[in-house]
Design a protein around this motif. Structure first.
Motif, PDB file in Angstrom:
ATOM      1  N   ASN A  78       0.782  -1.238   0.000  1.00 58.34           N
ATOM      2  CA  ASN A  78       0.000   0.000   0.000  1.00 58.34           C
ATOM      3  C   ASN A  78       0.809   1.281   0.000  1.00 58.34           C
ATOM      4  OD1 ASN A  78      -2.505  -1.481   0.341  1.00 58.34           O
ATOM      5  ND2 ASN A  78      -1.768  -1.891   2.407  1.00 58.34           N
ATOM      6  N   ASN A  79       2.135   1.176   0.103  1.00 61.01           N
ATOM      7  CA  ASN A  79       3.018   2.325   0.282  1.00 61.01           C
ATOM      8  C   ASN A  79       2.783   2.893   1.686  1.00 61.01           C
ATOM      9  OD1 ASN A  79       4.989   4.228  -0.287  1.00 61.01           O
ATOM     10  ND2 ASN A  79       3.892   5.203  -1.961  1.00 61.01           N
ATOM     11  N   LEU A  80       3.554   3.880   2.072  1.00 59.66           N
ATOM     12  CA  LEU A  80       3.324   4.565   3.341  1.00 59.66           C
ATOM     13  C   LEU A  80       2.121   5.489   3.177  1.00 59.66           C
ATOM     14  CD1 LEU A  80       6.977   5.504   4.310  1.00 59.66           C
ATOM     15  CD2 LEU A  80       5.531   3.801   5.413  1.00 59.66           C
ATOM     16  N   ASP A  81       1.411   5.710   4.268  1.00 53.73           N
ATOM     17  CA  ASP A  81       0.204   6.531   4.241  1.00 53.73           C
ATOM     18  C   ASP A  81       0.424   7.791   5.065  1.00 53.73           C
ATOM     19  OD1 ASP A  81      -2.306   7.671   4.408  1.00 53.73           O
ATOM     20  OD2 ASP A  81      -3.279   5.897   5.245  1.00 53.73           O
ATOM     21  N   PRO A  82       0.581   8.959   4.415  1.00 51.53           N
ATOM     22  CA  PRO A  82       0.773  10.191   5.174  1.00 51.53           C
ATOM     23  C   PRO A  82      -0.387  10.492   6.131  1.00 51.53           C
ATOM     24  CG  PRO A  82       1.291  10.546   2.865  1.00 51.53           C
ATOM     25  CD  PRO A  82       0.658   9.177   2.971  1.00 51.53           C
ATOM     26  N   GLY A  83      -1.561   9.966   5.869  1.00 51.44           N
ATOM     27  CA  GLY A  83      -2.715  10.157   6.741  1.00 51.44           C
ATOM     28  C   GLY A  83      -2.566   9.482   8.087  1.00 51.44           C
ATOM     29  N   ARG A  92       6.977  15.384  15.196  1.00 52.42           N
ATOM     30  CA  ARG A  92       7.827  16.471  15.705  1.00 52.42           C
ATOM     31  C   ARG A  92       8.088  17.563  14.664  1.00 52.42           C
ATOM     32  NH1 ARG A  92      13.957  15.921  18.051  1.00 52.42           N
ATOM     33  NH2 ARG A  92      14.189  18.105  18.576  1.00 52.42           N
ATOM     34  N   PHE A  93       8.238  17.165  13.421  1.00 49.71           N
ATOM     35  CA  PHE A  93       8.533  18.122  12.356  1.00 49.71           C
ATOM     36  C   PHE A  93       7.366  18.285  11.390  1.00 49.71           C
ATOM     37  CE2 PHE A  93      12.621  16.306  13.715  1.00 49.71           C
ATOM     38  CZ  PHE A  93      13.172  17.468  14.236  1.00 49.71           C
ATOM     39  N   GLY A  94       6.168  17.998  11.862  1.00 45.63           N
ATOM     40  CA  GLY A  94       4.966  18.158  11.050  1.00 45.63           C
ATOM     41  C   GLY A  94       4.411  16.829  10.553  1.00 45.63           C
ATOM     42  N   LYS A 143       4.365  14.890   2.645  1.00 44.92           N
ATOM     43  CA  LYS A 143       2.947  14.730   2.948  1.00 44.92           C
ATOM     44  C   LYS A 143       2.157  14.072   1.827  1.00 44.92           C
ATOM     45  CE  LYS A 143       2.700  18.799   5.893  1.00 44.92           C
ATOM     46  NZ  LYS A 143       2.021  20.063   6.149  1.00 44.92           N
ATOM     47  N   ASP A 144       2.749  13.939   0.667  1.00 41.32           N
ATOM     48  CA  ASP A 144       2.055  13.436  -0.520  1.00 41.32           C
ATOM     49  C   ASP A 144       2.652  12.086  -0.921  1.00 41.32           C
ATOM     50  OD1 ASP A 144       1.091  12.915  -3.095  1.00 41.32           O
ATOM     51  OD2 ASP A 144       1.468  14.935  -3.835  1.00 41.32           O
TER      52      ASP A 144
END
Length: 156
Positions: A78-83, A92-94, A143-144
């Motif tokens: 699924n890849n990594l999920d920024p959500g 810590r950095f957003g 984030k994307d």
């Protein structure tokens, strides 16, 4: 391809060890897997083409994401999920998915498995944390999900 993964890891460990105070962070690789995620690859390539069409400034780099072995199958599929940012290690950095250009730094998040991702760094679309003066960053936050794709899995 497997040689590429091993040379990336070994080369980056020796070239980018400014964050590692000793060589103990360097791990011997037990196995290397090639990741094929057609959906992530397509999204990434479409984003590259979009950047070219819009004449955006971008660069592509390889970076590391260590994780628990139990997470690897899901990330490959699924890849990594920024959500899901912050559920395991905070933000810590957003918000976003965290990567490091320093394999040794990634080991603090998992010592058994590490994924090598290809990242598309578009000016203004990522966050660099603690650049090391050699052009590499301790952490990159994106984030994307179309800006990264898994390439290899290393098991230690």
């Amino acid at each position: 391809m497997i040689q590429k993964a091993m040379s990336l890891y070994r080369g980056h460990c020796s070239q980018r060890d400014s964050f590692a105070q000793s060589r103990e962070a360097f791990q011997d690789i037990k196995s290397v897997g090639i990741v094929v995620n057609l959906k992530a690859n397509q999204a990434y390539e479409e984003k590259v083409e979009e950047c070219k069409r819009e004449r955006l400034r971008f660069t592509e780099v390889f970076a590391y994401h260590a994780t628990k072995p139990a997470n690897v199958a899901s990330i490959i599929k699924n890849n990594l999920d920024p959500g899901r940012a912050g559920l395991a290690h905070g933000t810590r950095f957003g918000d976003g998915c965290y990567f490091s250009e320093h394999p040794q730094f990634s080991f603090k998040y998992g010592k058994e498995t590490m994924l090598i991702f290809k990242l598309l760094l578009i000016e203004g679309k990522h966050r660099k944390v603690q650049p090391d003066g050699k052009g590499f960053c301790r952490e990159l936050v994106l984030k994307d999900a179309s800006l990264f794709k898994p390439q290899f899995v290393l098991r230690f």
